[in-house]
Design a protein around this motif. Structure first.
Motif, PDB file in Angstrom:
ATOM      1  N   LYS A   4      37.176  53.189  50.316  1.00 14.70           N
ATOM      2  CA  LYS A   4      36.553  51.701  49.788  1.00 14.70           C
ATOM      3  C   LYS A   4      36.837  51.700  48.465  1.00 14.70           C
ATOM      4  CE  LYS A   4      32.551  52.441  53.053  1.00 14.70           C
ATOM      5  NZ  LYS A   4      31.280  52.067  53.388  1.00 14.70           N
ATOM      6  N   PHE A   5      36.209  50.168  47.890  1.00 12.86           N
ATOM      7  CA  PHE A   5      36.730  49.880  46.900  1.00 12.86           C
ATOM      8  C   PHE A   5      35.514  48.905  46.624  1.00 12.86           C
ATOM      9  CE2 PHE A   5      41.278  50.458  48.799  1.00 12.86           C
ATOM     10  CZ  PHE A   5      41.948  51.471  48.633  1.00 12.86           C
ATOM     11  N   LYS A  10      39.098  46.101  44.770  1.00 13.22           N
ATOM     12  CA  LYS A  10      39.727  45.074  44.956  1.00 13.22           C
ATOM     13  C   LYS A  10      41.181  44.008  44.465  1.00 13.22           C
ATOM     14  CE  LYS A  10      36.439  46.215  48.907  1.00 13.22           C
ATOM     15  NZ  LYS A  10      35.117  45.269  49.442  1.00 13.22           N
ATOM     16  N   GLN A  11      40.221  43.364  43.947  1.00 11.02           N
ATOM     17  CA  GLN A  11      40.842  41.840  42.491  1.00 11.02           C
ATOM     18  C   GLN A  11      41.988  42.711  42.243  1.00 11.02           C
ATOM     19  OE1 GLN A  11      38.431  40.698  39.603  1.00 11.02           O
ATOM     20  NE2 GLN A  11      40.098  39.039  39.778  1.00 11.02           N
ATOM     21  N   TRP A  12      42.151  44.206  41.552  1.00 10.80           N
ATOM     22  CA  TRP A  12      43.210  44.396  41.074  1.00 10.80           C
ATOM     23  C   TRP A  12      44.259  44.722  42.404  1.00 10.80           C
ATOM     24  CZ3 TRP A  12      46.381  48.807  41.813  1.00 10.80           C
ATOM     25  CH2 TRP A  12      47.615  49.210  40.086  1.00 10.80           C
ATOM     26  N   ILE A  13      44.044  45.444  43.237  1.00 10.86           N
ATOM     27  CA  ILE A  13      45.048  45.888  44.237  1.00 10.86           C
ATOM     28  C   ILE A  13      45.782  44.650  44.895  1.00 10.86           C
ATOM     29  CG2 ILE A  13      45.068  46.928  46.479  1.00 10.86           C
ATOM     30  CD1 ILE A  13      42.511  48.629  45.715  1.00 10.86           C
ATOM     31  N   ARG A  14      44.231  43.995  45.602  1.00  9.75           N
ATOM     32  CA  ARG A  14      45.104  42.268  46.029  1.00  9.75           C
ATOM     33  C   ARG A  14      46.469  42.225  45.550  1.00  9.75           C
ATOM     34  NH1 ARG A  14      44.033  38.980  49.700  1.00  9.75           N
ATOM     35  NH2 ARG A  14      44.204  36.520  49.139  1.00  9.75           N
ATOM     36  N   ILE A  44      47.820  52.753  47.069  1.00 11.09           N
ATOM     37  CA  ILE A  44      46.567  53.255  47.921  1.00 11.09           C
ATOM     38  C   ILE A  44      47.678  53.360  49.576  1.00 11.09           C
ATOM     39  CG2 ILE A  44      45.920  50.546  47.287  1.00 11.09           C
ATOM     40  CD1 ILE A  44      46.743  49.375  49.309  1.00 11.09           C
ATOM     41  N   ALA A  45      47.115  53.654  50.074  1.00  6.20           N
ATOM     42  CA  ALA A  45      46.805  54.709  51.580  1.00  6.20           C
ATOM     43  C   ALA A  45      47.686  53.282  52.851  1.00  6.20           C
ATOM     44  CB  ALA A  45      45.902  54.585  52.195  1.00  6.20           C
ATOM     45  N   MET A  51      42.388  46.114  54.680  1.00 13.42           N
ATOM     46  CA  MET A  51      41.683  45.197  53.915  1.00 13.42           C
ATOM     47  C   MET A  51      42.168  44.499  53.453  1.00 13.42           C
ATOM     48  SD  MET A  51      40.210  48.774  52.597  1.00 13.42           S
ATOM     49  CE  MET A  51      39.225  48.085  51.538  1.00 13.42           C
ATOM     50  N   PHE A  52      43.526  43.574  53.087  1.00 16.08           N
ATOM     51  CA  PHE A  52      43.638  42.912  51.781  1.00 16.08           C
ATOM     52  C   PHE A  52      44.326  41.678  52.745  1.00 16.08           C
ATOM     53  CE2 PHE A  52      42.649  46.263  49.265  1.00 16.08           C
ATOM     54  CZ  PHE A  52      42.282  45.929  48.841  1.00 16.08           C
ATOM     55  N   PHE A  53      45.175  42.020  53.637  1.00 21.87           N
ATOM     56  CA  PHE A  53      46.299  41.465  54.712  1.00 21.87           C
ATOM     57  C   PHE A  53      45.884  41.936  56.416  1.00 21.87           C
ATOM     58  CE2 PHE A  53      47.331  40.549  50.168  1.00 21.87           C
ATOM     59  CZ  PHE A  53      47.064  39.541  49.278  1.00 21.87           C
TER      60      PHE A  53
END
Length: 202
Positions: A4-5, A10-14, A44-45, A51-53
């Protein structure tokens, strides 16, 4: 189970996935880029990607829409509304559109390497339609100016957009047309199109 982020993560990973995706898609293409490649580069795993796409195709398409939006903005910034209602002005506009889209590595990958077929197969039709709708909406100021000047008054705007897209596709097949005759062919075609458009003034 994917980690969980928080919202900032989440913004950074996306954004990281988008940056890595753009870099890899431009150089390797869609088929040769894996979800694992993207997640490793983003730290990331692999399961967290979803979770993003929903798929790498969706990420590719998101990046493509951003790329085309940027190109449209560049194109419209070059346009002077008072200068595009002559044959020469129309030719300049079409040449600028061809040049800007043809210079994009991502767009060239999509068409030259057959990536578009994979996108059509993997993505829902309504998502694909978004691309064409955005093209039409973005080019409406130009189309309205043409039609106010009496050019293609009774032509549906989406057909005019389709014509421009068709010209761009032509530029992606320079080798098939013949490198030695390509420039003259394109010039001749643009001359016929712009001359025909101006002659259709009401």
């Amino acid at each position: 189970m994917p980690k969980k982020f928080n919202d900032k993560e989440k913004q950074w990973i996306r954004q990281k996935l988008i940056e890595e995706g753009k870099r890899r898609f431009e150089s390797l293409g869609l088929r040769k880029t894996s979800v694992e490649d993207l997640t490793k580069a983003s730290g990331i795993a692999q399961g967290s990607f979803y979770m993003f796409f929903d798929s790498k195709e969706e990420l590719f398409y998101h990046i493509l829409l951003e790329e085309e939006a940027g190109i449209r903005n560049q194109l419209l910034a070059l346009v002077s509304e008072s200068a595009i209602v002559t044959k020469e002005g129309i030719q300049r506009f079409l040449l600028d559109a061809i040049r800007l889209l043809g210079e994009s590595p991502l767009i060239r990958q999509m068409y030259l390497e057959g990536e578009f077929t994979q996108l059509v197969r993997k993505l829902p039709a309504e998502l694909l339609e978004q691309n064409f709708s955005e093209d039409t909406d973005a080019l409406m100021p130009v189309i309205r100016t043409w039609q106010a000047a009496g050019i293609l008054v009774h032509t549906r705007p989406e057909l005019i957009v389709s014509m421009i897209r068709s010209l761009v596709l032509l530029t992606l097949h320079k080798q098939e047309i013949g490198a030695d005759i390509y420039t003259d062919t394109l010039s001749f075609l643009l001359d016929l199109i712009s001359d025909g458009m101006v002659s259709k003034r009401d």
